[in-house]
Design an enzyme around this catalytic site. Structure first.
Site: not given
Length: 331
Positions: A64, A68-69, A72, A74, A78, A98, A166, A196-197, A250, A258
């Site tokens: 994650r 997230h890096d 924003v 690239g 940052s 964040n 997002p 998100h698994t 999950d 999975d």
């Protein structure tokens, strides 16, 4: 004649821009530190293998953090920068999306070891990209190539995180647009959602689906399976402003990389509105179905390709940016 000249100039300009873009990607390559710090990638791997088994939930946190890096400014680390009185703006780390990020100390630990081996050579952006991959691999997830050569950015702005990340409540149009802005297509959206698994979420990221859908108190998201919603209300998020309690993204296999995430989405049991949004577009819904019914190896291969694309977003290379001595502070 003038039109032909203008057309010729345009073609020449496009060729030049293509060469420049190509040279940027050429500087990001496998084993970038082979000569300058040959042990760099091994040091990251060893640190991850030593610590992740004792804290497997950090694998999702690393993934994650990398995501997230990259979304924003690239993949330039940052997101790791602290806010100081010397900066003009609050940094990405302080933005509301964040505030639940974890793993900053983990990255700092790797950086100290790498700096001791090769001072001022290996970027925090590369360390983060490698740590995300290695952490997922340690828990039994997929492997993907991580070309290196990224440099660290000097700018971090909280406002940019608010508009470029997002959101968990995003609809399909919002998600597709934000991914497209980073050179990622619809398949990348579905595949990277598959992360998100693993991992957990705070109730604040999805409680509106249970208690305040579309801003209406007492309304529940009709796209969420009613039985699952009841479980979330009774066992996880018992009130709308619950900021401490967490839920598995999950359930049943949140520590295993999975295909169950996709199967849950098809049952309308995705935790976020952004998960449910994947079923609102016929093409993405079809791809979710294909992944859910396919093999784990096929998913791993496709996920790997999307992760490689993610890791190349707006990278800084060559003389752009810097190599930070400390990941949380610009030099």
């Amino acid at each position: 004649m003038t039109k032909l000249c203008n057309f010729g100039i345009l073609i020449t300009l496009c060729i030049i821009l293509g060469i420049i873009a190509g040279s940027v990607h050429a500087q990001l390559k496998m084993n970038f530190y082979a000569q300058t710090c040959p042990k760099a990638e091994k040091l990251v791997e060893e640190y991850v293998k030593k610590h992740i088994p004792n804290a497997p939930s950090l694998a999702a946190a690393m993934l994650r953090l990398h995501f997230h890096d990259c979304f924003v400014r690239g993949c330039d680390a940052s997101v790791l920068l602290n806010f100081t009185s010397a900066t003009k703006n609050q940094t990405e780390k302080t933005a509301s999306p964040n505030l639940t990020l974890r793993g900053f100390g983990f990255i700092d630990g790797i950086k100290r070891i790498v700096e001791k081996e090769c001072p001022g050579i290996v970027s925090c952006a590369d360390i983060l990209a490698l740590a995300a991959r290695d952490s997922v691999l340690v828990i039994g997830g997929p492997y993907w190539n991580v070309p290196t050569g990224r440099r660290d950015g000097r700018i971090s702005n909280a406002t940019e995180s608010l508009y470029n990340l997002p959101p968990p409540f995003g609809n399909f149009t919002v998600l597709q647009t934000q991914f497209a802005n980073n050179g990622l297509d619809l398949k990348d959206l579905v595949l990277l959602s598959g992360a998100h698994t693993i991992g957990i979420s705070h109730c604040s990221s999805f409680s509106d689906r249970l208690y305040k859908f579309n801003g209406i108190y007492g309304a529940q998201d009709p796209s969420l399976d009613s039985e699952y919603a009841t479980v979330l209300k009774e066992r996880k998020c018992k009130w709308i402003n619950d900021t401490e309690i967490i839920a598995e993204m999950d359930p049943g296999s949140f520590r295993t990389f999975d295909l169950s995430y996709y199967k849950l989405v098809l049952k309308r049991r995705g935790l976020f509105q952004s998960d449910a949004a994947l079923l609102t577009n016929p093409t993405s819904k079809s791809f979710v179905n294909k992944l859910a019914q396919g093999s784990l190896q096929s998913f791993y291969a496709k996920f790997a390709r999307s992760m490689e694309k993610l890791g190349r977003i707006q990278v800084k290379t060559g003389s752009d940016g810097e190599i930070r001595k400390h990941c949380a502070i610009v030099n």
